[in-house]
Scaffold this active site. Sequence first.
Site, mmCIF file in Angstrom:
data_model
loop_
_atom_site.group_PDB
_atom_site.id
_atom_site.type_symbol
_atom_site.label_atom_id
_atom_site.label_comp_id
_atom_site.label_asym_id
_atom_site.label_seq_id
_atom_site.Cartn_x
_atom_site.Cartn_y
_atom_site.Cartn_z
ATOM 1 N N THR A 118 0.798 -1.224 0.000
ATOM 2 C CA THR A 118 0.000 0.000 0.000
ATOM 3 C C THR A 118 0.835 1.281 0.000
ATOM 4 O O THR A 118 0.318 2.353 -0.295
ATOM 5 C CB THR A 118 -0.947 0.004 1.212
ATOM 6 N N GLU A 119 2.110 1.167 0.363
ATOM 7 C CA GLU A 119 3.025 2.315 0.321
ATOM 8 C C GLU A 119 4.439 1.816 0.112
ATOM 9 O O GLU A 119 4.914 0.976 0.864
ATOM 10 C CB GLU A 119 2.992 3.109 1.644
ATOM 11 N N ASN A 120 5.100 2.326 -0.903
ATOM 12 C CA ASN A 120 6.527 2.077 -1.090
ATOM 13 C C ASN A 120 7.068 3.165 -2.010
ATOM 14 O O ASN A 120 6.548 3.368 -3.107
ATOM 15 C CB ASN A 120 6.775 0.687 -1.689
#
Length: 584
Positions: free
Chosen positions: A412-414
């Site tokens: 979901t976040e990188n």
Amino acid sequence: MLQPHVLSVCHVLVLVLCLSAAEDFDWTKNHRGSFYYGTFPTGFSWGVGSSAYQTEGAWDKDGKGMSIWDVFTHKKGKVMYNETGDSSCEGYYKVKDDIALLKELKLNHYRFSISWPRIMPTGIKSDHVNEKGIKYYDYLINLLLENKITPIVTLYHWDLPQVLQERYGGWQNLSMINYFNDYANLCFERFGNRVKYWITFNNPWSIAVEGYETGEHAPGMKLRGSGPYKAAHYIIKAHAKVWHTYDNQWRSKQKGMVGISLNGDWGEPVDITSQKDIEAAERYIQFYLGWFANPIFNGDYPQVMKDYIGRKSAQQGLGTSRLPTFSSQEKSYIKGTCDFLGIGHFTTRYITQKNFPASHGPSYFTDRDLAELVDPRWPDPGSEWLYSVPWGFRRLLNFVKIQYGNPMIYVTENGVSEKMTCTELCDDWRMQYFKEYINEMLKAIKDGVNVKGYTAWSLLDKFEWDEGYSERFGLYYVDFRNKNKPRYPKASVQYYKRIISSNGFPNQKEAENWHRKAIETCSSSNQLLAAEQQRTTAANILRLIHDPLTSHMEMVTEIVVPTVCILCILLSAIFLMFLLRRHN
């Protein structure tokens, strides 16, 4: 400088995780230098992310209520340069523009968050539902679907309605569970016929620790050693209640899924021959990711958290542990409340054992009895906490697979930031970061990890919480000094677009061509941006000439700094053209 043998990752994490030789992932090898050319499974979902407070702006428009971040940022000294998200990227007014950017990238999904106070100004449904806020998200969702982009919606990305903070103390109060459930239920009712992927909370570790332990984030409370555990306890219960609400009332009609997004850095033992360092490394992960994942997947807090916090609490003269407990009924209710797990991951730390006496006083950080270290050779282009350590990503994903029964994962976040005085659209380090981290995710899928999608963080440069606008994570550069907040593509836009269109890395030659072509495209973007900033600076000069009360500092910030930046951009463009001609 750490010794080379210390930096080797050929350690016995097998002992920590109690793995059998039958597991797919070989924890005794790291393969740091290897690159795997191959593609992702058919149907793999590619996307980008954003959040409401960081991008929407319009903080007091169309009936929106105050959030804790609106109040926090308006207090002097809380955010770098006293910046706020009042206008930010003006995303509230630029939905069509931003969806055009998503379409240009040929993305499968877009992850965004709903602002609780935008649709419920006080946070309480019985007080008022703001139909203008509902209309905004209806418009966004419908436009995404018209463009064949799947919405992945986060219910809570940190912007709690201020009224709930003032009346109840926010996430320190049990009543928040029902208020959050009412809010989520309204979202399911109004948007659930079109939204099929729901995330309850984004990175609850940060909500608990930075909001209620260190006070770096809103609401800025410093309840050391107790506040974060209490907040986390109610967040976990709130998540579970919302999952059950969806399961009981909406799932059969809407056919969607509810998950949670947990951030986790990887922790690697400093000394692979030290059992204490090996245990400290696992403790680091359990106090971070496991704090929330273990109750949701296994029904209770990690045993190591219960042991360490309980022992320190007793040594500090407390009758009970500072870590709250779940009843047996609550454990059963919470366990299994996750249709998919969102993983946010950015970096890695080396971990070593370090004892903190109980006399130091209660603190989440000293409860862990460990120290975090970094290798000075790791690249660190932006945020002081974010070092590029790609191999840690694969290890974290395998840890999740083994610890929690190989759940369905959406990254979901990188992503990676930059922290530069001068604008740089040719973000070579970001392309390198994406290339290496996405490749480690591909290796993890080869290991058998059930990763279904990837979300690059983030679509736009935006408000970065207590760092204000001093750090930039965007694929698109936003000119915040221009009231229209124009977006300019960085080189990483073209690079990520090619990864998406190829669904991975087909071969070495092609991947190298992507990099070269991406750098070529950013030259013209640099020239456009320089010209626009020149016009903005000229307009500021004319305004300042006619304003005799303008301070010297305003002159510096509005004329000198932008002029230097324009020169930087132009010099970068000239240098790049020289290199390209020389190469050809």
